[in-house]
Design a protein around this motif. Structure first.
Motif, PDB file in Angstrom:
ATOM      1  N   TYR A 134     142.390  98.826 -37.890  1.00  0.00           N
ATOM      2  CA  TYR A 134     142.201  97.913 -36.999  1.00  0.00           C
ATOM      3  C   TYR A 134     142.891  98.506 -35.455  1.00  0.00           C
ATOM      4  O   TYR A 134     143.949  99.285 -35.699  1.00  0.00           O
ATOM      5  CB  TYR A 134     143.074  96.442 -37.379  1.00  0.00           C
ATOM      6  N   GLY A 141     145.250  92.823 -34.842  1.00  0.00           N
ATOM      7  CA  GLY A 141     144.818  93.670 -36.099  1.00  0.00           C
ATOM      8  C   GLY A 141     145.803  94.648 -36.443  1.00  0.00           C
ATOM      9  O   GLY A 141     146.574  94.574 -37.600  1.00  0.00           O
ATOM     10  N   CYS A 181     140.140  97.173 -41.814  1.00  0.00           N
ATOM     11  CA  CYS A 181     139.285  97.256 -40.441  1.00  0.00           C
ATOM     12  C   CYS A 181     138.460  96.087 -40.311  1.00  0.00           C
ATOM     13  O   CYS A 181     138.492  95.104 -41.273  1.00  0.00           O
ATOM     14  CB  CYS A 181     138.492  98.490 -40.478  1.00  0.00           C
ATOM     15  N   THR A 182     137.532  96.066 -39.349  1.00  0.00           N
ATOM     16  CA  THR A 182     136.736  94.937 -39.117  1.00  0.00           C
ATOM     17  C   THR A 182     135.577  95.039 -40.088  1.00  0.00           C
ATOM     18  O   THR A 182     135.280  96.544 -40.697  1.00  0.00           O
ATOM     19  CB  THR A 182     136.087  94.713 -37.870  1.00  0.00           C
TER      20      THR A 182
END
Ligand SMILES: [Zn+2]
Lengths: 433, 143
Positions: A134, A141, A181-182
């Motif tokens: 992130y 994040g 992470c995304t």
């Protein structure tokens, strides 16, 4: 390690309610005395701190919206002096001013606590190596995950976002077991990994904690297959704290809310009233323990529903289901709230992949009509007329019962529904034209 | 076994059929038989072509929903009663015919009929045992 904090994650619902009530009282008292904006709002609503005795009294309090933050930009809703603030984050609003949030040292510690619970729920332990992809910075994040993993005693790799080649080298050489992470970046990493000639044998990921954007079950399946891990959904927003307001456990049946810190309500976005448990509505949060930037009944505009039954993992905290879109997407048809995501999930249940669809709402006389056009896909198609007619019928009866409306269903050829920039247009509301 | 038949999902809109035949024609795919099953909203176009794999590929590339199913093609005498006789063979053995369509003119004095049944092998064996000519797939593709 099954739980990070068994006491708070597995306490009885009654105990939790008592704890939340006590914390709510203190919170209301604090904001009333320290945040002029809140005091004014409460006075206008004719409510005083003394009126709040338990969580049930929360309905007496006014909602907080993004507009309140714009009105008090940048620091007007901070509840402590700046010398107590140890961190500031900001989210760039897609519309209007950015939202600025501040944390005290204790807020940061509570946040790390929530994140640690989430990571343990996703299967991480003190021995884990946590790859944080992130972004680090004003976005919550990177640092959000970082502090939680560090608190746990994990080996944290603060890669931040970008530089994919380097990320892949780290995945291969350091062999972290947890990736954060995304979800879209996770998919991208997987593709780049394979493109560079690597296979699953070259990495050692066990779980991925993915959030900060909406993603589908279909995407989850794809990520899990490609990266050989359990893909865990994590939820949060900077106004409330950042990631780890809620997070799935390995059961993947809804995101456990850290209810000792966050009080959730699900409301009808039109009326502001609570909806019965299990029904979709707008997610509203109250930050029970926040010191720097506490919020009362913040309307997130996210759509979800909750389940307060005990999870198979043993946790008793309420779970919120995967987000089903935003309140902005909501349609009101004959007085019924309809979310496009409901239609998507019906279609997903019937086929292997959710086909493209278009919702057409119209008004004939004084009567609203809803038609759903569904693009025929390989997984739906059969050479048999009878089969297709029964499919059409199954879609219709499922939609009728889920939406509580009489829906007209029409199967259409692929690619007949307009797409803009790869994203399909989901709704045509002719009533507004 | 059996003959590979192409099925295409079509909305009941003007011009859709000619769009499909144009795609196939542009790619040198010959259509030897064609039928449409339709309802008020949609239709299923069924095709026998000389190159089913190519047909499937180019139709998919052009955004059509396509499936391939196996059917039987039989050649019967082009005279009254011949079809009834052939069908009787199947109905006597409780083989349900899902659909049927005929095409003529390409084989001398014979009418060609496409049959969709559940158990192709069983139906084929049965028909052959009663001296009804079941065409090989290669024979059909080269019509
Ligand atoms: Zn659980």
């Amino acid at each position: 390690m099954r739980y990070w904090n068994e006491h708070f994650e597995c306490m009885s619902r009654d105990e939790m309610k008592v704890l939340q009530s006590r914390r709510l009282q203190k919170l209301v008292d604090r904001v009333y005395n320290r945040v002029p904006h809140y005091r004014a709002k409460m006075m206008e609503a004719g409510v005083e701190p003394g009126d709040i005795k338990s969580v049930e009294d929360i309905v007496k309090l006014p909602f907080t919206t993004k507009q309140d933050m714009r009105d008090t930009y940048p620091f007007g809703m901070f509840a402590v002096d700046m010398d107590e603030i140890t961190r500031i984050h900001a989210s760039s609003g897609t519309t209007g001013k950015q939202t600025v949030v501040g944390y005290t040292a204790r807020d940061i510690d509570n946040w790390a606590e929530c994140m640690a619970r989430s990571l343990v729920g996703a299967g991480a332990s003190r021995k884990s190596m946590v790859h944080v992809a992130y972004g680090y910075g004003l976005f919550t994040g990177g640092l959000g995950v970082h502090y939680g993993a560090e608190k746990m005693g994990c080996a944290v790799i603060p890669v931040s976002s970008g530089n994919t080649a380097r990320q892949i080298t780290i995945l291969k050489d350091f062999k972290p077991d947890i990736l954060c992470c995304t979800p879209s970046y996770a998919l991208y990493l997987a593709e780049e990994l394979y493109a560079s000639g690597c296979s699953l044998d070259d990495i050692n990921l066990k779980a991925g904690v993915f959030g900060a954007e909406p993603w589908s079950e279909e995407m989850r399946k794809e990520i899990e297959e490609k990266l050989g891990l359990k893909a865990i959904d994590i939820y949060g927003l900077s106004e409330i704290m950042g990631p780890a307001v809620s997070c799935e456990c390995l059961e993947q049946k809804g995101m456990h809310i850290q209810e000792d810190h966050f009080l959730i309500e699900i409301i009808d976005p039109e009326t502001g009233e609570h909806v019965p448990e299990g029904e979709l509505g707008e997610v509203v949060f109250t930050t029970l323990t926040k010191e720097g930037f506490p919020l009362i009944r913040y309307r997130t505009r996210d759509i979800s529903c909750i389940d307060t039954s005990q999870c198979a993992c043993g946790r008793t905290t309420a779970r919120m289901m995967k987000l089903c879109g935003r309140t902005d997407d909501m349609l009101i048809i004959r007085g019924v709230n309809v979310f496009p995501s409901q239609i998507e999930s019906v279609l997903l249940e019937l086929g292997e992949t959710a086909p493209h669809y278009l919702i057409i709402v119209d008004r004939v006389g004084n009567h609203d009509t809803i038609e759903v056009q569904v693009e025929m896909t390989e997984s739906f198609f059969s050479d048999s007329v009878k089969y297709i007619e029964s499919l059409e019928h199954r879609i219709k009866s499922k939609l009728d019962s889920v939406l509580g409306l009489n829906v007209r269903v029409r199967l259409v050829e692929p690619k007949t529904l307009a797409r803009s920039e790869g994203k399909a247009k989901r709704v045509i509301d002719k009533r507004k034209m | 076994m059996g003959v590979r038949q192409i099925s295409v999902f079509l909305e009941n809109k003007a011009g859709r059929l000619s769009d499909v035949t144009k795609v196939l024609g542009d790619n040198n795919v010959d259509i030897s038989a064609l039928s449409i099953a339709d309802t008020a909203h949609f239709g299923i176009l069924r095709l026998i072509v000389n190159n089913p794999d190519l047909a499937e590929k180019v139709l998919k590339e052009n955004g059509y929903t396509v499936s391939i199913s196996n059917v039987i093609a039989i050649a019967i005498d082009d005279n009254p009663g011949a079809l009834a006789k052939a069908l009787e063979v199947l109905t006597d053995e409780d083989i349900t015919i899902e659909y049927i369509y005929a095409f003529t003119g390409k084989t001398e004095n014979k009418a060609l009929v496409v049959l969709k049944v559940e158990d192709i092998d069983k139906a084929t064996a049965l028909l052959r045992s009663r001296n009804i000519r079941v065409l090989d797939d290669s024979e059909v593709y080269s019509l």
